[in-house]
Design an enzyme around this catalytic site. Structure first.
Site, PDB file in Angstrom:
ATOM      1  N   GLY A 141      -2.294  12.614  -5.364  1.00  0.00           N
ATOM      2  CA  GLY A 141      -3.716  12.458  -5.062  1.00  0.00           C
ATOM      3  C   GLY A 141      -3.974  11.847  -3.692  1.00  0.00           C
ATOM      4  O   GLY A 141      -4.757  12.361  -2.904  1.00  0.00           O
ATOM      5  N   ALA A 142      -3.304  10.736  -3.413  1.00  0.00           N
ATOM      6  CA  ALA A 142      -3.553  10.033  -2.162  1.00  0.00           C
ATOM      7  C   ALA A 142      -2.513   8.944  -1.983  1.00  0.00           C
ATOM      8  O   ALA A 142      -1.739   8.668  -2.893  1.00  0.00           O
ATOM      9  CB  ALA A 142      -4.945   9.405  -2.197  1.00  0.00           C
ATOM     10  N   MET A 143      -2.515   8.328  -0.793  1.00  0.00           N
ATOM     11  CA  MET A 143      -1.514   7.299  -0.512  1.00  0.00           C
ATOM     12  C   MET A 143      -2.139   6.148   0.263  1.00  0.00           C
ATOM     13  O   MET A 143      -2.839   6.355   1.253  1.00  0.00           O
ATOM     14  CB  MET A 143      -0.361   7.938   0.280  1.00  0.00           C
ATOM     15  N   GLU A 144      -1.818   4.935  -0.191  1.00  0.00           N
ATOM     16  CA  GLU A 144      -2.488   3.727   0.275  1.00  0.00           C
ATOM     17  C   GLU A 144      -1.910   3.110   1.544  1.00  0.00           C
ATOM     18  O   GLU A 144      -2.044   1.904   1.756  1.00  0.00           O
ATOM     19  CB  GLU A 144      -2.440   2.684  -0.855  1.00  0.00           C
ATOM     20  N   ASN A 145      -1.278   3.884   2.441  1.00  0.00           N
ATOM     21  CA  ASN A 145      -0.705   3.328   3.671  1.00  0.00           C
ATOM     22  C   ASN A 145      -1.649   2.310   4.310  1.00  0.00           C
ATOM     23  O   ASN A 145      -2.846   2.541   4.404  1.00  0.00           O
ATOM     24  CB  ASN A 145      -0.475   4.449   4.680  1.00  0.00           C
TER      25      ASN A 145
ATOM     26  N   HIS B 124      -9.218   3.360  -5.864  1.00  0.00           N
ATOM     27  CA  HIS B 124      -7.829   3.023  -6.210  1.00  0.00           C
ATOM     28  C   HIS B 124      -7.016   2.709  -4.945  1.00  0.00           C
ATOM     29  O   HIS B 124      -6.361   1.662  -4.856  1.00  0.00           O
ATOM     30  CB  HIS B 124      -7.206   4.193  -6.980  1.00  0.00           C
ATOM     31  N   GLU B 125      -7.094   3.589  -3.965  1.00  0.00           N
ATOM     32  CA  GLU B 125      -6.290   3.369  -2.754  1.00  0.00           C
ATOM     33  C   GLU B 125      -6.801   2.138  -2.000  1.00  0.00           C
ATOM     34  O   GLU B 125      -6.016   1.363  -1.459  1.00  0.00           O
ATOM     35  CB  GLU B 125      -6.296   4.596  -1.838  1.00  0.00           C
TER      36      GLU B 125
ATOM     37  N   HIS C 283      -5.513  -0.996  -3.549  1.00  0.00           N
ATOM     38  CA  HIS C 283      -4.102  -1.246  -3.255  1.00  0.00           C
ATOM     39  C   HIS C 283      -3.923  -2.167  -2.049  1.00  0.00           C
ATOM     40  O   HIS C 283      -2.861  -2.774  -1.899  1.00  0.00           O
ATOM     41  CB  HIS C 283      -3.380   0.073  -2.935  1.00  0.00           C
TER      42      HIS C 283
END
Ligand code: B3K
Ligand code: ZN
Length: 886
Positions: free
Chosen positions: A267-271, A303-304, A307
């Site tokens: 879905g996505a990434m919290e970099n 959500h991201e 994080h």
């Protein structure tokens, strides 16, 4: 078989790193066919590691090493060793700078891990172990460093170049190239590294934090999508405000960036400071996105963002602790979404997912604890158990502590562990320290896999006016785990009188009644609670709000279920009673069907549905959940041997029977919720659309040309994608002239919008009509389809194999062979996606012998292939392992 890489990693083998990295300077030059990466790592020996003069061992995969230098002195070849997965430098001082230069090929990277191209963009995905595909590094989350990233590329092709942190330099270079430098002041593990380059436009906004700092917010998209960012931006601002208010968490950098890309494994990434998203969770316009899309975007953006504190500022010590950040962050996003929309429906949606997917995982060959003990490929452990069950485990702690103490505990967690890489145990300790509670037994939720079963018996003693609830818990064996210890299980209850009022609860021995709602805490295998002071037998409302992730078995009568469905004061339990009633009816029908009997409509269920429909002015959101029949997989889970064909037949039959019986009510509900409303995405409007489209779905089971017209009319005239898709999906299931017209019109209109085309693929892959597998195969040749794009694979292959249960499980085995062909082809391109797909067959032992044999043969076929990835190897071999094997 590539079993040489298939090494099992165990939690018990964890050791602190021998070296630490304080600072990283990365120089990435993007060239036509390749990228050159130079890294300068400022390394020192870890004082916490006991080893004497250890060799420095860096991880690296698929890197072409050009040069190595130690404290700027080039190292001769014999001073280091390189193999496929490591660079080893045996003799190093206590503190030094190691420089490496490597060449990589983002253009050829189809695994979408490390640095890769998505269309014309460059982007990265480093969690869990992708950074080692960019440069040599200590690729583990407990090594936290400050990163400075310099990118250079052709300015015409890559006018925008981004990395984590703040931009500190930008300048032109010779030959039409330019350079940017980004610095991230917060130490982070390398899995949070990100960079992006390409031709992007951005939507900009700003947010003023609690302490008055102004944060620049930017959503970067490809130019044609710039008109689809409003919802993502407003979701981001809501999430930032919510985290300040509910958790006291403020954003910490001056800029927060989100980039949408089309090719993304999840879905996505919290970099840190630079989230990279699957465009599905960013882009929305009323004519392109459904209500579910809007809600999905709001949830994933939140959500991201969450994080940033739960994952980035405080990260995981090792990957076994993944739920430390994922379970907690899912719990946070669930509560956020509950606050933004309908709390009751959000809980129902979450529990539905947990029961259908996590309970199934817990009962199958891939069962593992929320904190796994071992893995072969960590990417296989981004599971519903780690995420969703992990969230339930945090939710139980929040409920056991109550809002004030839970907040005190999370405050302590943020204070105590900011800047650290910690364990789930550290998290629980904060819960204990802030509340004074002993959670020793509770910790079993992290280490024991399997779904506990709680059996309840109730006994009313009219003479004494007492009511006794007896609970017995057990947890089935799971791979590698037998004879589990009892869990600490919070069971929220109320006891209702005949009018549905909650009665005061007084346990035997208590001086006076306490509240009407109580949480009973189970801790032994057998436990009894006796309540006193009743004039008549109460009706129990148990496990309210789904207070623990267990299977509760209570032998309610049909009358009790109907009563709870109409009267329970807990929304969740009203819904749950409706599902239990419908499930009971459906399973009886399945038995009749298998016995060759004629099917007849149960008066009780039809009556309950009729009453609910007549009351449709009430809570529409809840009503549409109540009227939705349990899915085919949920029903299958209740049978000893899943009979796909009988379940499918009976469920369709019941929908038809209910639609004929309730036709007029359904038409009323459809019409009352139709005309005269302007489109918006407020929760009341969403509920209205959900209810209306549910009525349409029932009515379309009547196979009535008038209703087909009504449906086609909705398809043509709707002013939003939710209503268009609801109509299209009904048509796709129906053999009528309008079907082809609608599908063709939709394709023509949306051929250039990849996300909308995903819906077109999905709606055909889930069609109940015969010949769907052939249709799916034909669609794989469509110009908008590509095996390289995970969204397309999920929409067409994933939907067919996991949603279209009956067609997938055809007794000729054609569905299994099809899936396996795709898994083998995908594995060469993208092992993570291949492994996700093969998991669809993981519960093969639940089917009849014929199907078991067919699926087993497909797993064997996969395993016989040379060079399968360890991702697919782990799933296929665990699926075939005999029950009881470790
Ligand atoms: N942390 C990422 C998931 C990474 C998956 C790696 N295979 C997204 C998330 O949970 O927010
Ligand atoms: Zn997450």
């Amino acid at each position: 078989m590539r079993t040489k890489n298939a090494k099992t990693i165990h939690l018990k083998d964890y050791r602190p790193p021998e070296y630490l990295i304080d600072d990283v300077e990365l120089f990435i030059d993007l060239l036509d066919e390749s990228a050159q990466v130079t890294s300068r790592l400022h390394i020192r020996k870890n004082p916490a590691s006991g080893t004497l003069n250890p060799a420095l061992k860096l991880d690296g995969e698929g890197l072409q090493l050009q040069a190595v230098a130690l404290d700027d002195q080039p190292l001769p070849d014999e001073a280091y060793q390189v193999d496929e997965r490591t660079l080893t430098v045996p003799n190093v001082p206590d503190r030094f700078v190691l420089t490496t230069q490597v060449v990589i090929y983002p253009q050829k990277n189809t695994a979408l891990e490390g640095l890769y191209r998505s269309g014309g963009l460059y982007c990265t995905q480093c969690e869990a172990e992708g950074f080692r595909r960019i440069t040599y590094y200590l690729d583990r989350p407990d090594v936290m460093a400050r990163f400075a990233t310099t990118i250079s590329a052709s300015k015409a092709d890559n006018p925008v170049m981004l990395a984590n942190g703040n931009c500190v330099e930008e300048r032109e270079l010779e030959g039409g190239r330019h350079l940017v430098c980004w610095k991230d002041p917060f130490p982070k593990p390398c899995y949070l590294f990100a960079m992006v380059a390409g031709n992007l436009r951005f939507q900009q906004d700003s947010f003023t934090t609690l302490s008055g700092r102004e944060v620049d917010l930017r959503i970067y998209v490809e130019p044609e999508n710039i008109d689809k960012c409003d919802h993502a931006m407003s979701s981001l601002k809501k999430a930032m405000a919510w985290d300040e208010e509910r958790y006291g968490r403020e954003y910490d950098l001056d800029i927060y960036m989100i980039v949408a890309v089309n090719d993304f494994n999840m879905g996505a990434m919290e970099n840190k400071g630079l989230n990279i998203f699957n465009s599905k969770y960013v882009l929305a316009r009323t004519d392109t996105a459904t209500d579910n899309d809007y809600q999905g975007i709001e949830g994933v953006i939140a959500h991201e963002y969450f994080h940033n504190w739960t994952g980035n500022r405080i990260t995981c010590r090792d990957w076994f602790q993944l739920s430390l950040k994922e379970g907690l962050t899912v719990f946070r996003d669930q509560e956020f979404s509950a606050d933004m929309g309908s709390r009751g429906v959000k809980r129902i949606d979450d529990v539905r997912l947990l029961r259908s997917h996590q309970f199934a995982e817990d009962a199958g060959p891939m069962a593992h604890p929320v904190r796994p003990d071992s893995y072969i490929e960590i990417n296989n452990f981004y599971t519903v158990t780690v995420y969703e069950k992990g969230a339930e485990v945090v939710r139980m702690q929040a409920n056991l502590l109550g809002p004030e103490l839970y907040r005190k505990a999370t405050d302590l967690y943020f204070r105590r562990h900011d800047g650290e890489a910690v364990t789930t145990d550290d998290f629980v300790r904060c819960m204990e320290d802030a509340s004074g509670r002993d959670l020793t037994q509770f910790r079993l939720w992290y280490s024991q896999s399997g779904t506990p079963v709680v059996e309840v018996e109730a006994e009313y003693n009219a003479q004494q006016g007492s009511y006794r609830l007896s609970f017995r818990q057990h947890c089935p064996d799971t791979p590698g785990q037998q004879d589990k210890r009892p869990f600490h299980i919070p069971v929220a209850i109320a006891l209702l009188d005949r009018e549905g009022n909650e009665l005061p609860l007084q346990l035997q021995g208590e001086a006076e009644p306490q509240a009407t709602r109580r949480v009973l805490e189970l801790s032994a295998a057998d436990q009894q609670f006796t309540f006193v002071g009743f004039e008549e037998q109460p009706i129990p409302s148990l496990l309210r709000g789904f207070s623990a992730p267990v299977k509760l078995r209570y032998p309610a009568t049909d009358e009790e279920l109907m009563f709870l469905m109409a009267r329970d004061t807990d929304d969740f339990n009203r819904w749950d009673a409706s599902q239990a009633l419908a499930q009971r009816t459906l399973l009886k029908l399945v038995a009749d069907y298998r016995a060759g009997k004629n099917l007849s409509l149960d008066a009780g269920l039809a009556g309950a549905f009729e009453t609910a429909l007549k009351n449709s002015a009430a809570d529409k959101a809840l009503l549409s959940e109540v009227l939705r029949l349990p899915g085919e997989s949920t029903l299958g889970d209740q049978m000893d041997v899943v009979d796909v064909e009988a379940i499918h037949h009976v469920r369709e039959w019941l929908k038809h029977a209910l639609a004929s019986r309730l036709r007029h009510h359904l038409i009323d509900v459809y019409q009352q919720n139709c005309a005269g409303y302007a489109y918006d995405i407020e929760s009341t409007s969403i509920a209205r659309r959900r209810l209306r489209n549910l009525a349409l779905d029932y009515l379309m089971h009547l196979d009535d040309p008038e209703i087909h017209k009504l449906c086609y009319n909705q398809f043509q005239t709707a002013n939003n994608m939710t209503d268009v898709m609801a109509a299209l999906s009904c048509l796709s299931n129906t053999d009528c002239p309008e079907r082809d017209q609608a599908l063709a019109a939709f394709e023509k209109q949306w051929i250039d919008e990849p996300l909308v085309m995903d819906k077109w693929f999905a709606v055909q892959a889930s069609s109940r009509l015969p010949g769907t597998l052939q249709q799916v195969k034909a669609l794989m040749e469509h110009k908008a389809f590509s095996l390289r794009n995970p969204n397309k694979v999920r929409s067409l292959i994933g939907v067919f194999c996991s949603i279209n249960v009956n067609a997938f499980h055809m007794p000729d085995g054609s569905g299994y062979a099809f899936l396996t062909d795709q898994v083998i082809a995908l594995d060469r391109l993208n092992p993570q996606i291949a492994a996700r797909m093969i998991r669809i067959m993981s519960r093969w032992r639940r089917y009849d012998e014929l199907r078991q044999g067919l699926m087993r043969a497909q797993f064997e076929r996969v395993l016989s292939h040379a060079d399968i990835s360890k991702d697919v190897y782990e799933i296929a071999s665990k699926c075939l392992a005999e029950a009881g094997d470790d």
